[in-house]
Design an enzyme around this catalytic site. Sequence first.
Site, short mmCIF file in Angstrom:
data_model
loop_
_atom_site.label_atom_id
_atom_site.label_comp_id
_atom_site.label_asym_id
_atom_site.label_seq_id
_atom_site.Cartn_x
_atom_site.Cartn_y
_atom_site.Cartn_z
N HIS A 151 1.32 -5.45 -3.90
CA HIS A 151 2.16 -4.50 -3.27
C HIS A 151 3.93 -4.95 -3.86
O HIS A 151 4.49 -4.00 -3.93
CB HIS A 151 2.13 -4.83 -1.66
CG HIS A 151 3.07 -3.98 -0.95
ND1 HIS A 151 3.21 -4.00 0.59
CD2 HIS A 151 3.89 -2.73 -1.29
CE1 HIS A 151 3.99 -2.99 0.86
NE2 HIS A 151 4.15 -2.36 -0.05
N GLU B 221 4.13 -3.35 -7.30
CA GLU B 221 4.25 -1.95 -7.26
C GLU B 221 5.77 -1.77 -7.22
O GLU B 221 6.47 -0.95 -7.71
CB GLU B 221 3.34 -1.63 -6.12
CG GLU B 221 3.60 0.29 -5.85
CD GLU B 221 3.84 0.45 -4.43
OE1 GLU B 221 4.65 1.10 -4.19
OE2 GLU B 221 2.77 0.20 -3.74
#
Length: 884
Positions: free
Chosen positions: A84, A87
Amino acid sequence: SFHSSWRSRGSSAGERALQYTVGQKIHGFTVKQVTAVPDLFLTAVKLSHDATGAQYLHAARDDSNNLFSVQFRTTPMDSTGVPHILEHTVLCGSQRFPCRDPFFKMLNRSLSTFMNAFTASDYTMYPFSTQNAKDFQNLLSVYLDAVFFPCLRELDFWQEGWRLEHETPTDPSSRLVFKGVVFNEMKGVFSDNERLYAQHLQNKLLPDHTYSVVSGGEPLAIPDLTWEQLKHFHATHYHPSNARFFTYGDLPLEQHLQQIEEEALSKFERTEPNTAVPPQTHWDKPRLDHVTCRPDALAPDPMKQNTLCMSYLLGDITDTFEVFILSLLSSLMISGPNSPFYKALIEPEIGSDFSSSVGFDGSTRQASFTIGLQGMAEADTETVKHIIAQSIDDIIATGFEEEQIEALLHKIEIQMKHQSTSFGLALASYIASCWNHDGDPVQLLKISENVSRFRQCLKENPRYLQDKVQHYFKDNTHRLTLTMSPDESFLEKQAEAEEQKLHQKIQNLSDADHKDIYEKGLQLLAAQSTAQDASCLPALKVSDIEPIIPYTPVQPGNAGGVPVQYCEQPTNGMVYFRAMCNLNSLPEDLKIYVPLFCSIITKLGCGELDYRQQAQRIELKTGGMSVSPQIIPDTDDLDLYEQGIILSSSCLERNLPDMFQLWSDIFNCPRFDDEQRLRVLVMMSAQELSNGISYSGHMYAMTRAARSLTPTADLQEAFSGMDQVKFMKRIAEMTDLTSVLRKLPRIKRHLLNPENMRCAVNATPQKMSEAAGEVERFIGNIAANRKERKPVRPTVVEVRPLDPQAGSSASRKLISEPHFKPCQMKTYFQLPFNVNFVSECVRAVPFTHADYARYNKHTLGKQCSLCSFSLQVYTGKVYPAGHR
């Protein structure tokens, strides 16, 4: 010009793609498979990259909204949130485009119809879509560079992941705290009880490998991630050998392949990514577990805040036919008032609604099915377990009615025929999980084949579905029963645990470390406030844009005195119907009830049909029927607006009379006599609104902040803001709903009135005259409801032509509020979350104002809006809200 010439050639995109041959070499790729998929009007071309082994799927279809997506299998083994945070961080600048936040900077340099990135449990996906060929190339360059050659600066890791920083960065005497976008975002995610529950459910049902951790990041584990670990995860996971590329639309495949090869893949060699997820070991006996959550101050019933679900581990998602059957079975078991679990769990009012985790989940390597309730009392725990077991036995004994199965297969047929503007994105999401685990994405698209095979299985064995229920539910020992209950000190314990983590991080710091933290904080502050040079990013020129907007011809007409707009479109055998009914004559005291009226009017029964029969008929004969409030601000004047409700439905051409018969019955004889049914719908609606606050807090903040600036925004707050949440909580708490039932026929008389109505029909040219005939018949059938009613405020209605160019007599009635005075207002709602949502709104200009475009460009470029600026304080993350 290139784009136009390509599109003007005779053959369709799908036909052209059929000319590729297996074994053909194109720009470093080899064609592996070419398959026509008539169900979805596309040709699927599967390729692999010779040097790296990167997988590629192209869906050629006559759709100008072209989409690109690249996904990587990201399988973390801890809860630091590394996929995450990665990203977020890859989107902070790359080698060719080193400016910070290239994604946001591209918003006003592009005509994209979609730009985003997602982190799932086991993959990360980066999709975009656009209708412009040059824009596609520009965005593709930015995306390829971002994922394969990101800067991954330490400064960006501190900003996006986590850091220790002084509460006031410029004051070294202020206390040290944890900060970071993902750190705070995940605190926000776990403020939502249903998402907290869903995360625990997955972690505990699949405890052996990557699904036992939180891919998004567990807030207290995030501070264990280092910058070095982040860079290592990128090097091992964001590699072409671990990538799956997907393109969709009518642009030429060769061009995509050439650009991807030249700008990215040619710079890599093959590796063997160690990212596969092994199957979960099957349990030999069921397990029980329990978790706690924060109490919900807005729960429909404060005494009923428990959740209980049973979750079953099913088969491998790469078995596409078995997954199709299990998904179908899940819908038969839980969807709508005719399903066995709805009858057994929802109608007795044991809980407020199904848990949001309920249903089939095909997002993990092995699928799962979950059934259970939220908003229930702890005392009902054993009762719910017994009901679930009993319902499974009943399904095995009696099976499903043939009409239920046909209604579901009809729904699948409609889903195949319905043409949506974001079809490419839906396709990318649909195939992502199966393809991620090396399943065949093309097989997934052959929906008719699966339907035919299912019908054959059912013909050969009438107990086919019952046998599946016996195997996957009755005899399945890999079953988890997870309960959740509120704990008054939950947030206190959370804060205490964070404080302990912080103390653990701080206690070993030397004076030099403290100095370093302070200096890095100032460095980050300086970087964030430095104007970014975005000139390195590609941008569209005026010459790249089609100078003429495609014109959609519409034919104005009239049916029994009601204006109708006819639009001939290639709808693929579907007919779409919409109607707008204004609510100008509705008494003020009934206005707050409009959203409730809209949500239940198609669910209470009508004419000869009770609510169960009505639900079955809607499923069997339409693509759905919905009613929703509609507030349309005037394009010329911020103080004028149109208010009403929108009726919307679709059907296959063969079911046109049935669809209009259902609408006629809703207009002529809706059933307002079943208080128990109303209570079930009210509880479900109130629970949904309560659950949505932590998830959509920024939207509630923006709606509230705007309310004192325009009359439209004021009404919007009443219909969809905190006012509506509180109103529905009050209704849900009422012991007797008779007074609400009595209001419904009054509202219906004002709203479902042909005098205040206009309609629109979209159909194929061949079916338009038949559709027009059905509309005429429908208006004739409901003529008895027609009555001229005076507006509540007779002096405040302005009449405007619906389409000044069309020369039609149709008009719309706009409301003016002469007494409304825009003013500044500050509001604070105290809510039990460790998340703050802040919004500031400024009254701007209407759509036709000369400065509107300039304002819009400014808001996109600056990530804030002259009308709505929303900030989630816990993340330091700005939502560009635009004009509202």
